[in-house]
Design an enzyme around this catalytic site. Structure first.
Site, PDB file in Angstrom:
ATOM      1  N   ILE B 457       0.838  -1.199   0.000  1.00  0.00           N
ATOM      2  CA  ILE B 457       0.000   0.000   0.000  1.00  0.00           C
ATOM      3  C   ILE B 457       0.874   1.251   0.000  1.00  0.00           C
ATOM      4  O   ILE B 457       0.411   2.341   0.316  1.00  0.00           O
ATOM      5  CB  ILE B 457      -0.961   0.011   1.213  1.00  0.00           C
ATOM      6  CG1 ILE B 457      -0.175  -0.082   2.530  1.00  0.00           C
ATOM      7  CG2 ILE B 457      -1.946  -1.138   1.109  1.00  0.00           C
ATOM      8  CD1 ILE B 457      -1.049   0.106   3.774  1.00  0.00           C
ATOM      9  N   GLY B 458       2.130   1.055  -0.360  1.00  0.00           N
ATOM     10  CA  GLY B 458       3.063   2.173  -0.358  1.00  0.00           C
ATOM     11  C   GLY B 458       4.199   1.957   0.627  1.00  0.00           C
ATOM     12  O   GLY B 458       5.102   2.777   0.757  1.00  0.00           O
ATOM     13  N   ARG B 581      15.594  -4.508  13.211  1.00  0.00           N
ATOM     14  CA  ARG B 581      16.458  -4.265  12.059  1.00  0.00           C
ATOM     15  C   ARG B 581      15.652  -3.578  10.957  1.00  0.00           C
ATOM     16  O   ARG B 581      14.542  -3.997  10.639  1.00  0.00           O
ATOM     17  CB  ARG B 581      16.993  -5.621  11.564  1.00  0.00           C
ATOM     18  CG  ARG B 581      17.986  -5.507  10.444  1.00  0.00           C
ATOM     19  CD  ARG B 581      18.517  -6.918  10.077  1.00  0.00           C
ATOM     20  NE  ARG B 581      18.931  -6.922   8.686  1.00  0.00           N
ATOM     21  CZ  ARG B 581      18.699  -7.921   7.847  1.00  0.00           C
ATOM     22  NH1 ARG B 581      18.060  -9.004   8.254  1.00  0.00           N
ATOM     23  NH2 ARG B 581      19.107  -7.836   6.609  1.00  0.00           N
ATOM     24  N   THR B 587      13.292   2.871   1.778  1.00  0.00           N
ATOM     25  CA  THR B 587      11.833   2.836   1.932  1.00  0.00           C
ATOM     26  C   THR B 587      11.438   2.927   3.406  1.00  0.00           C
ATOM     27  O   THR B 587      10.377   3.458   3.726  1.00  0.00           O
ATOM     28  CB  THR B 587      11.264   1.547   1.311  1.00  0.00           C
ATOM     29  OG1 THR B 587      11.932   0.418   1.889  1.00  0.00           O
ATOM     30  CG2 THR B 587      11.491   1.531  -0.196  1.00  0.00           C
ATOM     31  N   GLU B 658       3.746   2.501  11.504  1.00  0.00           N
ATOM     32  CA  GLU B 658       2.859   3.321  12.328  1.00  0.00           C
ATOM     33  C   GLU B 658       3.567   4.139  13.395  1.00  0.00           C
ATOM     34  O   GLU B 658       3.106   5.219  13.763  1.00  0.00           O
ATOM     35  CB  GLU B 658       1.779   2.422  12.954  1.00  0.00           C
ATOM     36  CG  GLU B 658       0.869   1.874  11.858  1.00  0.00           C
ATOM     37  CD  GLU B 658      -0.047   0.760  12.300  1.00  0.00           C
ATOM     38  OE1 GLU B 658      -1.159   1.078  12.735  1.00  0.00           O
ATOM     39  OE2 GLU B 658       0.326  -0.421  12.182  1.00  0.00           O
TER      40      GLU B 658
END
Ligand code: FES
Ligand code: FES
Lengths: 199, 692
Positions: B457-458, B581, B587, B658
């Site tokens: 989702i990205g 890690r 990303t 999150e």
């Protein structure tokens, strides 16, 4: 909600039949250099013409209200929210979408990318990628606007507008790119990618 | 410290995304595709008396208007938000009462506007109040956490504490608003359904559709190849895929449905408004003896969802006497759901602001206060943490940020008309993992492929799974093709709870290791037909581990507040995280920074105002619901501690999707207090609240 033109009971597409009752029009959009003749509902936007009629789904629909920039394409060289443009009013327009960006800088041989596209990949200037085509087209537009001396809110005006070309500082980039929302929050990398190609 | 180390591979689908070739759910148009447009209820509670589709069906290209009277019947499922068009009940404004279907998008939209619905409205209740008689303590809050916990004797310990803080923090609802609206394209053929859905987990969507339509899941394929963000709002199936499938079944043609942005606020979930009272009792040195975190929130009458905002207080700090409770009331309002770090993002806003108030009350430096209240065991469970580097994050963040140059007195720094302040807050997010399966294959020509129904989702899932596979197979990344995003692939959990990489990656790692062994058994020669191995981690995942597992972090904010207008700008934001890690620095950093950006929105901009007269949200588009724009975001840095924890998974990762939004709003609110001396206990920090 949409307007309600009288239903088209005429025989077919085009401007045939009673002109007051016609609900479709035939237009030619020059998309990425190729003329595309389309018979469209008069309510069809350029964005929906691209996505639903030409299967060019690079331009995205984020809001359909001119509030997010996901649908940004270049129309006659200027960046524009294509969800706000009735296709019927753009007969003959030259439209560049993300699919045609690479060709702006030369024949896209061997799948070469536009330098901005490459910079977005290298900088990780996106996550989900949904705002990305709009960001890219918007960046192309912003760079040419600055080069043409169009000021932004953060430009200190000495002359014009238009004045001398505006150097794209990070502040200028942030300001000029604020019409393109990115909910993934890729902004720092988007700014970095644009800096990479304008420095 | 891995901050300038190798940046990690670029996204494997990067080229598709920058050329427009990546297709999202609404970008599949099988021949003969029709378009749907929903009709939302305009009352807050009551019944549909009649739906008059007459004028709508006059529209050229009209195919159908689905209502509760003619729509396909659905079987019961747990999630009642999906039981659409099944009866005349209107549980909240914006609930779907009809669906227009036409040959063109324009016609469907005009039809939806022409449908006339008459209602029998009933009195509604949409007011969340701390004394609402309907408030109750749920057995469980979201995530399965106990609704209420008590340890020791809070009241006595609080009473006896040398220093006490008692503060109540409020926040309006928040909406995920991914840039890709919830969309689906559905086609039935010979009783088999193919649905392209904008979802965080196609396996879950497949199972749910099978249950709703009373069919085998083998007959249903759900594809979520590219997804334009979700942030929780696409975690479980949402109305679009159910409606598209119903309309396709009803009309016999493929149907595409992209929910209009203006309708999303009512139907795809949101973070509910939360009222939080935090009481801290501490010694003169700031050591906490008593902690109470009491949460009041709302849900809908359709489905219970309780934002677990008190749960961080069960994990964060020393607290021998503790009370953490949730109370919830079911109102006639849209159904709340998951939004990035449900519970942590909201709960840590309150707890970390209260910590700042305790720092002010005791005169202890805010970083030092948190260090003093660090704990090696989780207070609530009594279990030791498998790894916890909160203190290291605080110290490293303070060093990088230049924290100690600060004058702790509020309103001590100004430049022109700008008041400048700095603030700190901790971050945390639990470590979850779910069982997954995956398949690894080598072809006769030596090319490797991995199949797993993960969703990107990205997050960079496709990329990081390719890395995990390549590492496990000990081959370069470009020899491995990873296929994800379809329920036809081996079953896998959804992208949620920051555990996608841990869950899918574990199965991918296991399958690839087993494939490597198998190749070894063939003396390194792959037979012409290739070799395939499928792995499942159900037996590897310990359901009751002896350790508590969580990620931690620290965020530092600098704000500039215009003393005349109250406008707040975040001039610097710096986070240091300890999340196991980091598998891909490029990303991974984007995930952390992106979540911090959303945290800036939570702090300063984002707010969904419940209009209690109408029973839904006032902000229903991106012009009124302000997400951060490019110019709102300046200097943001995310760093991390190299954390080695052997109790996690074969990759040693904890999950990073999150935690970046946890603590951001508190760090900013604390910085605003430091800048101005004004303590605003209500989010977002709009200028008028400072000037009031
Ligand atoms: S889709 Fe055109 S601006 Fe959002
Ligand atoms: S990359 Fe997801 S919205 Fe920009």
């Amino acid at each position: 909600m949409a307007t309600h033109p009288a239903p088209d009971r005429s025989t077919g597409p085009g401007r045939s039949g009673d002109p007051d009752r016609t609900t479709t029009s035939t237009v030619t959009l020059r998309v990425n250099g190729v003329p595309r003749r389309l018979t469209l509902d008069n309510r069809t936007t350029v964005l929906d013409a691209l996505r639903e009629h030409l299967d060019l789904t690079g331009a995205k629909k984020g809001c359909d209200h001119g509030q997010c920039g996901a649908c940004t394409v270049l129309v006659d060289g200027r960046r524009t929210n294509s969800c706000l443009l009735p296709a019927v009013a753009h007969d003959g327009a030259e439209i560049t979408t993300v699919e045609g960006l690479a060709e702006l800088v030369g024949p896209a041989e061997g799948g070469a990318l536009h330098p901005l596209q490459q910079a977005f990949v290298d900088r990780d200037g996106f996550q989900c990628g949904y705002c990305t085509p709009g960001q890219l087209c918007s960046a192309v537009g912003a760079i040419s606007e600055a080069a043409a001396g169009h000021p932004s809110y953060v430009t200190s005006l000495t002359a014009g507008p238009p004045g001398p070309p505006v150097p794209l500082s990070p502040d200028e980039i942030r300001e000029r790119m604020s019409g393109n929302l990115c909910r993934c929050g890729a902004y720092p990398n988007i700014v970095g990618a644009i800096e990479d190609v304008t420095r | 410290m891995s901050t300038t180390s190798t940046p990690g591979p670029v996204r494997v689908e990067g080229r598709e995304k920058v050329t427009g070739a990546a297709r999202y759910a609404a970008e599949h148009t099988p021949p003969g595709t029709a378009y749907a447009w929903p009709v939302p209820a305009t009352i807050a509670r009551g019944r549909v008396v009649s739906v008059d589709a007459g004028r709508a069906m006059d529209e050229p290209g009209a195919l159908a208007v689905l209502t509760h009277e003619n729509a396909p019947r659905l079987k019961d499922v747990d999630d009642a938000t999906l039981l659409l068009l099944q009866n005349d009940r209107v549980p909240h404004r914006g609930w779907y009462v009809a669906l227009a279907v036409a040959r063109s998008l324009e016609a469907a939209r005009a039809m939806a506007a022409a449908v006339r619905v008459t209602y029998a409205a009933e009195d509604h209740d949409a007011v969340l109040a701390p004394d609402h008689p309907g408030l109750y303590v749920p057995d469980e809050a979201n995530g399965g956490f106990p609704g209420s916990r008590e340890r020791g004797d809070f009241d006595t310990a609080y009473e006896r504490a040398a220093v006490r803080v008692d503060a109540t923090y409020t926040m309006a609802g928040l909406h995920n608003h991914p840039m890709e609206p919830h969309a689906a394209t559905a086609r039935w053929e010979d009783d088999r359904l193919l649905a392209y859905d904008s979802s965080q987990g196609a396996t879950t969507v497949q199972k749910t559709l099978a249950a709703l339509f009373g069919t085998d899941k083998e007959r249903i394929t759900v594809v979520s190849e590219h997804v334009g963000g979700g942030f929780g709002s696409k975690g479980t199936p949402r109305p679009q895929v159910v409606l598209a499938a119903m309309a396709a079944r009803h009309t016999g043609v493929p149907v595409k449905l992209a929910l209009p942005r203006a309708q999303l606020a009512a139907v795809v979930g949101h973070r509910p408004p939360v009222i939080q009272r935090v009481r801290l009792g501490a010694g003169e040195d700031g050591t906490i003896s008593a902690l109470a975190h009491e949460v009041i929130t709302q849900t809908s009458t359709v489905r219970q969802f309780v934002e677990q905002a008190a749960t961080p207080s069960r994990t964060m700090y020393v607290s021998p006497h503790s009370r953490t409770t949730h109370r919830v009331v079911a109102l006639d309002v849209p159904s709340p759901s998951w939004m990035r770090a449900p519970g942590e993002a909201s709960g840590m806003y309150a707890l970390e602001c209260a910590m700042d108030e305790l720092a002010c009350a005791t005169g202890v430096d805010p970083v030092e206060l948190r260090v003093r209240n660090d704990t090696a065991t989780e207070p609530d469970s009594g279990k030791p943490f498998s790894s916890r580097h909160l203190v290291e994050c605080l110290r490293e963040g303070a060093r990088r940020f230049g924290w100690h140059e600060r004058d702790p007195r509020p309103r001590s720094r100004a430049e022109g008309r700008h008041l400048i302040g700095t603030g700190v807050a901790s971050s945390c997010y639990p470590v979850y993992v779910s069982a997954s399966s995956a398949q690894a294959r080598v072809d006769g020509d030596g090319r490797f492929s991995v199949r797993v129904n993960a969703t990107d989702i990205g997050t960079g899932a496709r990329t990081v799974l390719t890395q995990i596979a390549a590492e496990a197979l000990a081959v370069p990344m470009d020899r491995v093709a990873v296929e994800i995003g379809s329920s036809a692939l081996p079953t896998a959990p959804l992208a949620g709870g920051s555990c996608g990489t841990a869950s899918w990656g574990w199965a991918v790692h296991k399958a690839c290791r087993a494939l490597g062994d198998l190749i070894g058994e063939h003396a390194g020669t792959v037979p012409a037909g290739g070799l395939t191995v499928t792995a499942d981690t159900s037996d590897d995942i310990v359901s009751e581990p002896p350790q508590a597992k969580s990620s931690f972090g620290a965020q530092f904010a600098e704000v500039r507040v215009d003393a005349d207008t109250g406008e707040i700008r975040v001039s610097r934001l710096l986070g240091v995280f300890a999340t196991g890690r980091i598998l891909n620095a490029r990303t991974g950093r984007s995930q952390l920074v992106g979540a911090m950006v959303m945290g800036v929105g939570m702090a300063l901009l984002e707010s969904s105002t419940l209009d209690t007269r109408f029973g839904d949200f006032a902000e229903r588009d991106l012009a009124s619901y302000h997400v951060p724009a490019c110019a709102d975001i300046r200097d943001i840095e995310a760093h991390w501690i190299d954390e080695h924890d052997p109790h996690l998974n074969p990759m040693g990762s904890k999950g990073i999707g999150e935690i970046g939004i946890v603590g951001t709003a508190a760090a900013i609110a604390n910085a605003v207090h430091h800048a101005t001396g004004v303590r605003v206990r209500d989010l977002p920090l709009h200028p008028e609240k400072l000037l009031a």
